[in-house]
Write a protein that holds these residues in place. Sequence first.
Motif, PDB file in Angstrom:
ATOM      1  N   LYS A  39       0.828  -1.215   0.000  1.00  0.00           N
ATOM      2  CA  LYS A  39       0.000   0.000   0.000  1.00  0.00           C
ATOM      3  C   LYS A  39       0.857   1.257   0.000  1.00  0.00           C
ATOM      4  O   LYS A  39       0.407   2.306  -0.438  1.00  0.00           O
ATOM      5  N   ILE A  40       2.067   1.156   0.458  1.00  0.00           N
ATOM      6  CA  ILE A  40       2.957   2.315   0.493  1.00  0.00           C
ATOM      7  C   ILE A  40       3.672   2.495  -0.837  1.00  0.00           C
ATOM      8  O   ILE A  40       3.724   3.598  -1.377  1.00  0.00           O
ATOM      9  N   VAL A  41       4.221   1.422  -1.392  1.00  0.00           N
ATOM     10  CA  VAL A  41       5.052   1.548  -2.601  1.00  0.00           C
ATOM     11  C   VAL A  41       4.352   1.129  -3.889  1.00  0.00           C
ATOM     12  O   VAL A  41       4.854   1.394  -4.972  1.00  0.00           O
ATOM     13  N   LEU A  42       3.235   0.446  -3.777  1.00  0.00           N
ATOM     14  CA  LEU A  42       2.366   0.009  -4.876  1.00  0.00           C
ATOM     15  C   LEU A  42       2.922  -1.105  -5.756  1.00  0.00           C
ATOM     16  O   LEU A  42       2.177  -1.939  -6.216  1.00  0.00           O
ATOM     17  N   SER A  43       4.174  -1.136  -6.021  1.00  0.00           N
ATOM     18  CA  SER A  43       4.756  -2.118  -6.939  1.00  0.00           C
ATOM     19  C   SER A  43       4.933  -3.470  -6.245  1.00  0.00           C
ATOM     20  O   SER A  43       5.519  -3.556  -5.164  1.00  0.00           O
ATOM     21  N   HIS A  44       4.481  -4.518  -6.917  1.00  0.00           N
ATOM     22  CA  HIS A  44       4.615  -5.882  -6.394  1.00  0.00           C
ATOM     23  C   HIS A  44       6.091  -6.250  -6.214  1.00  0.00           C
ATOM     24  O   HIS A  44       6.491  -6.753  -5.163  1.00  0.00           O
ATOM     25  N   GLU A  45       6.900  -5.980  -7.238  1.00  0.00           N
ATOM     26  CA  GLU A  45       8.315  -6.346  -7.183  1.00  0.00           C
ATOM     27  C   GLU A  45       9.039  -5.588  -6.075  1.00  0.00           C
ATOM     28  O   GLU A  45       9.807  -6.166  -5.301  1.00  0.00           O
ATOM     29  N   ASP A  46       8.788  -4.278  -6.004  1.00  0.00           N
ATOM     30  CA  ASP A  46       9.417  -3.483  -4.948  1.00  0.00           C
ATOM     31  C   ASP A  46       8.955  -3.950  -3.574  1.00  0.00           C
ATOM     32  O   ASP A  46       9.752  -4.016  -2.633  1.00  0.00           O
ATOM     33  N   SER A  47       7.686  -4.293  -3.451  1.00  0.00           N
ATOM     34  CA  SER A  47       7.148  -4.761  -2.168  1.00  0.00           C
ATOM     35  C   SER A  47       7.851  -6.038  -1.721  1.00  0.00           C
ATOM     36  O   SER A  47       8.185  -6.179  -0.540  1.00  0.00           O
ATOM     37  N   ASN A  48       8.062  -6.950  -2.644  1.00  0.00           N
ATOM     38  CA  ASN A  48       8.762  -8.190  -2.293  1.00  0.00           C
ATOM     39  C   ASN A  48      10.189  -7.912  -1.839  1.00  0.00           C
ATOM     40  O   ASN A  48      10.664  -8.500  -0.866  1.00  0.00           O
ATOM     41  N   ASP A  49      10.888  -7.011  -2.537  1.00  0.00           N
ATOM     42  CA  ASP A  49      12.257  -6.655  -2.141  1.00  0.00           C
ATOM     43  C   ASP A  49      12.282  -6.030  -0.751  1.00  0.00           C
ATOM     44  O   ASP A  49      13.114  -6.372   0.090  1.00  0.00           O
ATOM     45  N   GLU A 100       6.470  14.261  -9.406  1.00  0.00           N
ATOM     46  CA  GLU A 100       6.923  13.249 -10.366  1.00  0.00           C
ATOM     47  C   GLU A 100       6.767  11.844  -9.804  1.00  0.00           C
ATOM     48  O   GLU A 100       6.402  10.934 -10.531  1.00  0.00           O
ATOM     49  N   ILE A 101       7.053  11.648  -8.519  1.00  0.00           N
ATOM     50  CA  ILE A 101       6.894  10.300  -7.969  1.00  0.00           C
ATOM     51  C   ILE A 101       5.419   9.939  -7.857  1.00  0.00           C
ATOM     52  O   ILE A 101       5.034   8.798  -8.086  1.00  0.00           O
ATOM     53  N   THR A 102       4.561  10.914  -7.552  1.00  0.00           N
ATOM     54  CA  THR A 102       3.119  10.641  -7.503  1.00  0.00           C
ATOM     55  C   THR A 102       2.635  10.204  -8.871  1.00  0.00           C
ATOM     56  O   THR A 102       1.886   9.225  -8.992  1.00  0.00           O
ATOM     57  N   GLU A 103       3.089  10.891  -9.898  1.00  0.00           N
ATOM     58  CA  GLU A 103       2.716  10.516 -11.263  1.00  0.00           C
ATOM     59  C   GLU A 103       3.240   9.120 -11.610  1.00  0.00           C
ATOM     60  O   GLU A 103       2.533   8.306 -12.199  1.00  0.00           O
ATOM     61  N   ALA A 104       4.459   8.824 -11.200  1.00  0.00           N
ATOM     62  CA  ALA A 104       5.030   7.497 -11.451  1.00  0.00           C
ATOM     63  C   ALA A 104       4.246   6.422 -10.714  1.00  0.00           C
ATOM     64  O   ALA A 104       3.991   5.341 -11.265  1.00  0.00           O
ATOM     65  N   LEU A 105       3.847   6.702  -9.466  1.00  0.00           N
ATOM     66  CA  LEU A 105       3.059   5.728  -8.711  1.00  0.00           C
ATOM     67  C   LEU A 105       1.692   5.514  -9.353  1.00  0.00           C
ATOM     68  O   LEU A 105       1.186   4.394  -9.391  1.00  0.00           O
ATOM     69  N   GLU A 106       1.100   6.583  -9.884  1.00  0.00           N
ATOM     70  CA  GLU A 106      -0.172   6.439 -10.607  1.00  0.00           C
ATOM     71  C   GLU A 106       0.013   5.550 -11.831  1.00  0.00           C
ATOM     72  O   GLU A 106      -0.838   4.709 -12.134  1.00  0.00           O
ATOM     73  N   LYS A 126      -5.901   6.372  -6.527  1.00  0.00           N
ATOM     74  CA  LYS A 126      -5.316   7.586  -7.112  1.00  0.00           C
ATOM     75  C   LYS A 126      -5.518   8.775  -6.180  1.00  0.00           C
ATOM     76  O   LYS A 126      -4.626   9.613  -6.029  1.00  0.00           O
ATOM     77  N   ALA A 127      -6.687   8.866  -5.561  1.00  0.00           N
ATOM     78  CA  ALA A 127      -6.948   9.950  -4.606  1.00  0.00           C
ATOM     79  C   ALA A 127      -6.024   9.817  -3.394  1.00  0.00           C
ATOM     80  O   ALA A 127      -5.513  10.818  -2.881  1.00  0.00           O
ATOM     81  N   VAL A 128      -5.786   8.598  -2.960  1.00  0.00           N
ATOM     82  CA  VAL A 128      -4.882   8.366  -1.834  1.00  0.00           C
ATOM     83  C   VAL A 128      -3.462   8.806  -2.203  1.00  0.00           C
ATOM     84  O   VAL A 128      -2.739   9.378  -1.387  1.00  0.00           O
ATOM     85  N   LEU A 129      -3.068   8.592  -3.454  1.00  0.00           N
ATOM     86  CA  LEU A 129      -1.733   8.995  -3.895  1.00  0.00           C
ATOM     87  C   LEU A 129      -1.532  10.505  -3.864  1.00  0.00           C
ATOM     88  O   LEU A 129      -0.402  10.974  -3.788  1.00  0.00           O
TER      89      LEU A 129
END
Length: 185
Positions: A39-49, A100-106, A126-129
């Motif tokens: 929920k913080i980083v959104l990316s599955h791969e990053d979350s696993n790392d 820029e990071i918000t846009e990347a997370l979206e 998206k609203a949470v971001l």
Amino acid sequence: MSIADNEIIELFHLKNKKEEAFRLLVDKYKEKLYWHIRKIVLSHEDSNDILQNTFVKIWQGLKEFRYESGLYTWMYRIATNESINFLNEKKRKVYGNSGEITEALENILESDVYFSGDEIQKELQKAVLKLTDRQRLIFNMKYFDDMPYEDIAAILDVAVGTLKATYHNAVKKIEENMRIIDSQF
């Protein structure tokens, strides 16, 4: 059968039971911690790392664990800090500003093959971001994880009153962003 946290810690302190205790700890908390990180980083791969890094830090710190907080709270604090550190490092290395990071997370959210929600859930994300990092963290822990304010306060080391105010402001911002989205349709 679920084993109590204090029993896992007791096992960990036995010379020949460290690995077994740690395996029990990982089995008990890996899913909860994964979704908290996700929920913080959104990316599955990053979350696993980040989850792996979190468990490495837990392993390293477990021998010094003193029950000043609950084991669950302590592990959430480590996962939260690892996630925030990851995002800060990513911002510093890759992105020039928080917009820029918000846009990347979206973009990650839009292209995430693991996202199983409908359009409303995607718009909520998206609203949470659009929240500040702190508001997003507190909102996720309270709204999605249904954590009591006292646990969140212990994890983030802030006063309960501050958390309640931050959560209230986050909800207001989300409601406003969702109204804007709704008016566009």
